[in-house]
Design a protein around this motif. Sequence first.
Motif, PDB file in Angstrom:
ATOM      1  N   HIS A   4      95.583  18.635  18.262  1.00 29.16           N
ATOM      2  CA  HIS A   4      96.133  19.877  17.723  1.00 29.16           C
ATOM      3  C   HIS A   4      95.001  20.700  17.121  1.00 29.16           C
ATOM      4  O   HIS A   4      94.083  20.142  16.523  1.00 29.16           O
ATOM      5  CB  HIS A   4      97.203  19.576  16.662  1.00 29.16           C
ATOM      6  N   PRO A   5      95.031  22.017  17.245  1.00 34.76           N
ATOM      7  CA  PRO A   5      93.922  22.833  16.750  1.00 34.76           C
ATOM      8  C   PRO A   5      93.833  22.916  15.222  1.00 34.76           C
ATOM      9  O   PRO A   5      92.816  23.364  14.695  1.00 34.76           O
ATOM     10  CB  PRO A   5      94.203  24.222  17.343  1.00 34.76           C
ATOM     11  N   ILE A   6      94.868  22.486  14.516  1.00 35.74           N
ATOM     12  CA  ILE A   6      94.863  22.527  13.051  1.00 35.74           C
ATOM     13  C   ILE A   6      94.864  21.107  12.515  1.00 35.74           C
ATOM     14  O   ILE A   6      95.669  20.274  12.932  1.00 35.74           O
ATOM     15  CB  ILE A   6      96.087  23.287  12.498  1.00 35.74           C
ATOM     16  N   THR A   7      93.954  20.812  11.609  1.00 28.96           N
ATOM     17  CA  THR A   7      93.919  19.529  10.929  1.00 28.96           C
ATOM     18  C   THR A   7      94.169  19.781   9.448  1.00 28.96           C
ATOM     19  O   THR A   7      93.330  20.357   8.756  1.00 28.96           O
ATOM     20  CB  THR A   7      92.554  18.838  11.107  1.00 28.96           C
ATOM     21  N   LEU A   8      95.350  19.393   8.983  1.00 35.58           N
ATOM     22  CA  LEU A   8      95.691  19.615   7.582  1.00 35.58           C
ATOM     23  C   LEU A   8      95.089  18.541   6.699  1.00 35.58           C
ATOM     24  O   LEU A   8      95.001  17.379   7.094  1.00 35.58           O
ATOM     25  CB  LEU A   8      97.217  19.623   7.406  1.00 35.58           C
ATOM     26  N   GLY A   9      94.717  18.933   5.507  1.00 31.66           N
ATOM     27  CA  GLY A   9      94.156  17.998   4.542  1.00 31.66           C
ATOM     28  C   GLY A   9      95.091  17.767   3.364  1.00 31.66           C
ATOM     29  O   GLY A   9      94.652  17.353   2.302  1.00 31.66           O
ATOM     30  N   GLY A  10      96.367  18.081   3.534  1.00 28.99           N
ATOM     31  CA  GLY A  10      97.340  17.924   2.461  1.00 28.99           C
ATOM     32  C   GLY A  10      97.827  19.285   1.992  1.00 28.99           C
ATOM     33  O   GLY A  10      97.473  20.325   2.552  1.00 28.99           O
ATOM     34  N   ILE A  11      98.638  19.284   0.952  1.00 22.04           N
ATOM     35  CA  ILE A  11      99.153  20.523   0.385  1.00 22.04           C
ATOM     36  C   ILE A  11      98.183  20.994  -0.695  1.00 22.04           C
ATOM     37  O   ILE A  11      97.911  20.262  -1.646  1.00 22.04           O
ATOM     38  CB  ILE A  11     100.562  20.311  -0.198  1.00 22.04           C
ATOM     39  N   HIS A  12      97.667  22.189  -0.550  1.00 17.68           N
ATOM     40  CA  HIS A  12      96.752  22.748  -1.546  1.00 17.68           C
ATOM     41  C   HIS A  12      97.507  22.986  -2.846  1.00 17.68           C
ATOM     42  O   HIS A  12      97.081  22.571  -3.916  1.00 17.68           O
ATOM     43  CB  HIS A  12      96.149  24.052  -1.029  1.00 17.68           C
TER      44      HIS A  12
END
Length: 188
Positions: A4-12
Amino acid sequence: MTGHPITLGGIHHAAYRCKDAKETVEWYARVLGMEYTTAFAEDHVPSTGEFDPYMHVFLDAGNGNVLAFFELPNQPEMGRDGNTPAWVQHLAFKVGSEEELLAAKAHVEEQGIDVLGPTHHGIFKSIYFFDPNGHRVELACDIGTDEQYAELKRVAMPMLDEWSQTKKAPRHADWLHEIARKEHGHQA
């Protein structure tokens, strides 16, 4: 999902509206022990440029999570979605054990706040109460086994598919209700 083009690092941060920023900061510190860390105040909204003075406050919710609130004095009095039951939209925070949950309940009640629960959800237990802005707050402790969490993950998509077709509660995880009934001494 790989590739997937987006890698989330959690909720800011998660942001909600409040009636009074100072009261909200003090309540979350007193009731939940959250540390007030940061504030931004502007007369113009950075993203839109419109004039709408605000105070934006940030609280440490533990484990790198941040809860934020906006006080908007020039907007109409805040309300809530009248078409959504009060129990639906809520902030849920994790505590480490059932003992911590019960101690939290006693502490919150000592603050003069009505508390509902503990409610047994099969794999976690929760208590519920409201902040001074009318936001429902949940404290929850996980009590499930690795096998139970794996089974819930396995049936997640079949449950969603069935719900999408029928709009009736799928029976794939009825065992969760059985666990709660047994703890409370009820028959299935």
